[in-house]
Design a protein around this motif. Structure first.
Motif, PDB file in Angstrom:
ATOM      1  N   THR A   1     -22.681 -20.596 -19.816  1.00 21.64           N
ATOM      2  CA  THR A   1     -23.507 -20.741 -21.019  1.00 21.64           C
ATOM      3  C   THR A   1     -23.933 -22.181 -21.273  1.00 21.64           C
ATOM      4  O   THR A   1     -24.744 -22.426 -22.174  1.00 21.64           O
ATOM      5  CB  THR A   1     -22.750 -20.224 -22.248  1.00 21.64           C
ATOM      6  N   ILE A   2     -23.382 -23.127 -20.515  1.00 20.41           N
ATOM      7  CA  ILE A   2     -23.774 -24.531 -20.700  1.00 20.41           C
ATOM      8  C   ILE A   2     -25.159 -24.740 -20.095  1.00 20.41           C
ATOM      9  O   ILE A   2     -25.388 -24.418 -18.925  1.00 20.41           O
ATOM     10  CB  ILE A   2     -22.750 -25.464 -20.021  1.00 20.41           C
ATOM     11  N   PRO A   3     -26.114 -25.251 -20.856  1.00 23.62           N
ATOM     12  CA  PRO A   3     -27.462 -25.454 -20.323  1.00 23.62           C
ATOM     13  C   PRO A   3     -27.464 -26.396 -19.121  1.00 23.62           C
ATOM     14  O   PRO A   3     -26.860 -27.472 -19.176  1.00 23.62           O
ATOM     15  CB  PRO A   3     -28.222 -26.073 -21.508  1.00 23.62           C
ATOM     16  N   PRO A   4     -28.104 -26.029 -18.026  1.00 23.02           N
ATOM     17  CA  PRO A   4     -28.149 -26.917 -16.852  1.00 23.02           C
ATOM     18  C   PRO A   4     -28.801 -28.263 -17.157  1.00 23.02           C
ATOM     19  O   PRO A   4     -28.475 -29.272 -16.532  1.00 23.02           O
ATOM     20  CB  PRO A   4     -28.980 -26.122 -15.837  1.00 23.02           C
ATOM     21  N   GLU A   5     -29.728 -28.269 -18.124  1.00 23.64           N
ATOM     22  CA  GLU A   5     -30.400 -29.521 -18.472  1.00 23.64           C
ATOM     23  C   GLU A   5     -29.406 -30.560 -18.978  1.00 23.64           C
ATOM     24  O   GLU A   5     -29.573 -31.764 -18.747  1.00 23.64           O
ATOM     25  CB  GLU A   5     -31.473 -29.280 -19.538  1.00 23.64           C
ATOM     26  N   THR A   6     -28.361 -30.085 -19.662  1.00 23.71           N
ATOM     27  CA  THR A   6     -27.349 -31.010 -20.172  1.00 23.71           C
ATOM     28  C   THR A   6     -26.604 -31.689 -19.025  1.00 23.71           C
ATOM     29  O   THR A   6     -26.373 -32.902 -19.051  1.00 23.71           O
ATOM     30  CB  THR A   6     -26.353 -30.250 -21.060  1.00 23.71           C
ATOM     31  N   ILE A   7     -26.238 -30.911 -18.022  1.00 19.99           N
ATOM     32  CA  ILE A   7     -25.531 -31.468 -16.870  1.00 19.99           C
ATOM     33  C   ILE A   7     -26.435 -32.431 -16.103  1.00 19.99           C
ATOM     34  O   ILE A   7     -26.010 -33.508 -15.678  1.00 19.99           O
ATOM     35  CB  ILE A   7     -25.042 -30.336 -15.951  1.00 19.99           C
ATOM     36  N   GLU A   8     -27.696 -32.036 -15.933  1.00 19.75           N
ATOM     37  CA  GLU A   8     -28.631 -32.898 -15.204  1.00 19.75           C
ATOM     38  C   GLU A   8     -28.866 -34.201 -15.954  1.00 19.75           C
ATOM     39  O   GLU A   8     -28.940 -35.274 -15.341  1.00 19.75           O
ATOM     40  CB  GLU A   8     -29.945 -32.151 -15.004  1.00 19.75           C
ATOM     41  N   ALA A   9     -28.990 -34.128 -17.260  1.00 23.07           N
ATOM     42  CA  ALA A   9     -29.201 -35.343 -18.052  1.00 23.07           C
ATOM     43  C   ALA A   9     -27.989 -36.265 -17.963  1.00 23.07           C
ATOM     44  O   ALA A   9     -28.141 -37.497 -17.868  1.00 23.07           O
ATOM     45  CB  ALA A   9     -29.479 -34.974 -19.506  1.00 23.07           C
ATOM     46  N   SER A  10     -26.794 -35.687 -17.981  1.00 28.29           N
ATOM     47  CA  SER A  10     -25.594 -36.524 -17.872  1.00 28.29           C
ATOM     48  C   SER A  10     -25.506 -37.178 -16.497  1.00 28.29           C
ATOM     49  O   SER A  10     -25.058 -38.325 -16.384  1.00 28.29           O
ATOM     50  CB  SER A  10     -24.348 -35.666 -18.128  1.00 28.29           C
ATOM     51  N   ALA A  11     -25.958 -36.462 -15.451  1.00 28.94           N
ATOM     52  CA  ALA A  11     -25.957 -37.051 -14.111  1.00 28.94           C
ATOM     53  C   ALA A  11     -26.929 -38.214 -14.034  1.00 28.94           C
ATOM     54  O   ALA A  11     -26.644 -39.251 -13.413  1.00 28.94           O
ATOM     55  CB  ALA A  11     -26.299 -35.987 -13.075  1.00 28.94           C
ATOM     56  N   LEU A  12     -28.092 -38.080 -14.667  1.00 30.47           N
ATOM     57  CA  LEU A  12     -29.071 -39.167 -14.668  1.00 30.47           C
ATOM     58  C   LEU A  12     -28.563 -40.376 -15.444  1.00 30.47           C
ATOM     59  O   LEU A  12     -28.915 -41.524 -15.127  1.00 30.47           O
ATOM     60  CB  LEU A  12     -30.389 -38.676 -15.282  1.00 30.47           C
ATOM     61  N   ASP A  13     -27.747 -40.124 -16.451  1.00 34.11           N
ATOM     62  CA  ASP A  13     -27.189 -41.223 -17.240  1.00 34.11           C
ATOM     63  C   ASP A  13     -25.979 -41.860 -16.583  1.00 34.11           C
ATOM     64  O   ASP A  13     -25.388 -42.786 -17.147  1.00 34.11           O
ATOM     65  CB  ASP A  13     -26.800 -40.718 -18.631  1.00 34.11           C
ATOM     66  N   GLY A  14     -25.575 -41.346 -15.427  1.00 35.22           N
ATOM     67  CA  GLY A  14     -24.466 -41.942 -14.693  1.00 35.22           C
ATOM     68  C   GLY A  14     -23.113 -41.331 -14.982  1.00 35.22           C
ATOM     69  O   GLY A  14     -22.091 -41.806 -14.465  1.00 35.22           O
ATOM     70  N   ALA A  15     -23.078 -40.283 -15.797  1.00 32.51           N
ATOM     71  CA  ALA A  15     -21.803 -39.617 -16.096  1.00 32.51           C
ATOM     72  C   ALA A  15     -21.474 -38.661 -14.966  1.00 32.51           C
ATOM     73  O   ALA A  15     -22.242 -37.754 -14.667  1.00 32.51           O
ATOM     74  CB  ALA A  15     -21.889 -38.864 -17.418  1.00 32.51           C
ATOM     75  N   ASP A  16     -20.333 -38.851 -14.353  1.00 25.75           N
ATOM     76  CA  ASP A  16     -19.951 -38.015 -13.223  1.00 25.75           C
ATOM     77  C   ASP A  16     -18.454 -37.787 -13.251  1.00 25.75           C
ATOM     78  O   ASP A  16     -17.698 -38.561 -13.845  1.00 25.75           O
ATOM     79  CB  ASP A  16     -20.365 -38.680 -11.913  1.00 25.75           C
ATOM     80  N   GLY A  17     -18.024 -36.709 -12.619  1.00 27.39           N
ATOM     81  CA  GLY A  17     -16.603 -36.442 -12.492  1.00 27.39           C
ATOM     82  C   GLY A  17     -15.930 -36.239 -13.824  1.00 27.39           C
ATOM     83  O   GLY A  17     -16.337 -35.424 -14.646  1.00 27.39           O
ATOM     84  N   TRP A  18     -14.851 -37.010 -14.048  1.00 24.33           N
ATOM     85  CA  TRP A  18     -14.040 -36.861 -15.244  1.00 24.33           C
ATOM     86  C   TRP A  18     -14.828 -37.155 -16.508  1.00 24.33           C
ATOM     87  O   TRP A  18     -14.645 -36.482 -17.522  1.00 24.33           O
ATOM     88  CB  TRP A  18     -12.821 -37.766 -15.153  1.00 24.33           C
ATOM     89  N   LYS A  19     -15.699 -38.164 -16.489  1.00 23.92           N
ATOM     90  CA  LYS A  19     -16.481 -38.493 -17.686  1.00 23.92           C
ATOM     91  C   LYS A  19     -17.393 -37.335 -18.089  1.00 23.92           C
ATOM     92  O   LYS A  19     -17.526 -37.019 -19.261  1.00 23.92           O
ATOM     93  CB  LYS A  19     -17.315 -39.751 -17.437  1.00 23.92           C
ATOM     94  N   ARG A  20     -18.026 -36.707 -17.102  1.00 20.55           N
ATOM     95  CA  ARG A  20     -18.901 -35.579 -17.410  1.00 20.55           C
ATOM     96  C   ARG A  20     -18.098 -34.419 -17.999  1.00 20.55           C
ATOM     97  O   ARG A  20     -18.528 -33.770 -18.950  1.00 20.55           O
ATOM     98  CB  ARG A  20     -19.642 -35.118 -16.161  1.00 20.55           C
ATOM     99  N   PHE A  21     -16.938 -34.157 -17.406  1.00 26.60           N
ATOM    100  CA  PHE A  21     -16.116 -33.058 -17.908  1.00 26.60           C
ATOM    101  C   PHE A  21     -15.633 -33.350 -19.323  1.00 26.60           C
ATOM    102  O   PHE A  21     -15.680 -32.474 -20.189  1.00 26.60           O
ATOM    103  CB  PHE A  21     -14.915 -32.839 -16.989  1.00 26.60           C
ATOM    104  N   ARG A  22     -15.179 -34.568 -19.567  1.00 28.95           N
ATOM    105  CA  ARG A  22     -14.595 -34.897 -20.868  1.00 28.95           C
ATOM    106  C   ARG A  22     -15.628 -34.924 -21.989  1.00 28.95           C
ATOM    107  O   ARG A  22     -15.372 -34.399 -23.079  1.00 28.95           O
ATOM    108  CB  ARG A  22     -13.892 -36.253 -20.780  1.00 28.95           C
TER     109      ARG A  22
END
Length: 280
Positions: free
Chosen positions: A171-192
């Protein structure tokens, strides 16, 4: 509004009668002595419960079950769901985790008893590996017997948490994950900061189900150890059954049932209150 209330009243009234009437009788019975003609005993049953070391151990075991069930099935379920949600082999890993949930608690206990007996499979494997010092009587000593039962329950119940967390991840929008990847959030930071906050509603459900299952655990413990030895692995649910039906002390059993209800309601209320407060 009145018509809605009139429409719901029969169903709500039936549920209230079915649930509240037995509870009210149980509360009343907890204030009576045992015997054919019970007398009013006040708080004697509750005082006896907290003076009896066996019942105090039962309460401690119940709290251990709550803590262990919240840490292990919920934590493992979330970890497995996140790690396998975007992998090709994830479906097979999830299948292996979910399948044990189809097995009854009694069957899990039978397998567990075969593995954890003094000359069982676990100790034999340890001896074969030259780790004789790690062998122990898993089901005959406390707290190993309680921890062993919790681990078996975790093996069985983790699959439900995995399935529910996977539903939440979808249910998490893919756009949210993609935006976080573009902002440099990866791994633990993205999950948290991105994934876990959006799983809050699912986490409440998973914790609620796990908490209820932990507090009413009966069949697995009964088949595995019957609460023994010397009632050392009993939880409040087993003590309630033993006192009421085997020892024919319904007053003491009713007092245990009321304390168990207070523990369930208190734990659920505390968790839901903290979850709702943090979501604001």
């Amino acid at each position: 509004m009145t018509s809605r209330a009139a429409f719901l009243f029969p169903a709500v009234g039936l549920v209230a009668v079915v649930l509240l009437t037995p509870f009210a009788i149980t509360v009343y019975r907890g204030f009576l002595t045992d015997g054919v003609q019970p007398d009013f005993a006040g708080l004697a049953n509750y005082q006896e419960m907290f003076r009896d070391p066996i019942l105090v151990r039962s309460l401690v075991n119940t709290l251990i079950w709550v803590i262990g069930s919240l840490l292990l099935p919920v934590g493992l379920g979330l970890t497995i769901a996140v790690m396998t949600s975007a992998t090709r082999w994830g479906r097979w890993a999830r299948l292996a985790v979910v399948l044990p949930y189809a097995i009854s608690g009694s069957a899990v206990a039978v397998v567990g008893a075969f593995m954890l007996q003094t000359d069982g499979a676990v100790n034999q494997l340890l001896r074969a590996a030259g780790l004789d010092g790690l062998t122990t009587q898993w089901l005959l000593n406390w707290p190993q017997n309680t921890v062993s039962a919790i681990l078996l329950s975790t093996w069985q119940s983790t699959g439900v948490a995995v399935v529910l967390f996977l539903v939440g991840l979808q249910t998490i929008p893919p756009e949210t994950i993609e935006a976080s990847a573009l902002d440099g959030a990866d791994g633990w930071k993205r999950f948290r900061h991105i994934t876990f906050p959006q799983l809050r509603a699912v986490t409440v459900v998973v914790v609620g189900i796990t908490l209820a299952n932990a507090l009413r655990a009966f069949d697995l413990i009964w088949v595995l150890t019957q609460g023994g030895p010397a009632r050392s692995s009993e939880t409040l649910a087993l003590s309630m059954y033993r006192e009421t039906f085997l020892l024919q002390e319904p007053g003491q059993g009713s007092a245990i049932a009321v304390v168990l209800t207070v523990v369930v309601v208190g734990a659920s209320w505390s968790y839901l209150r903290s979850s709702l407060r943090s979501s604001r």
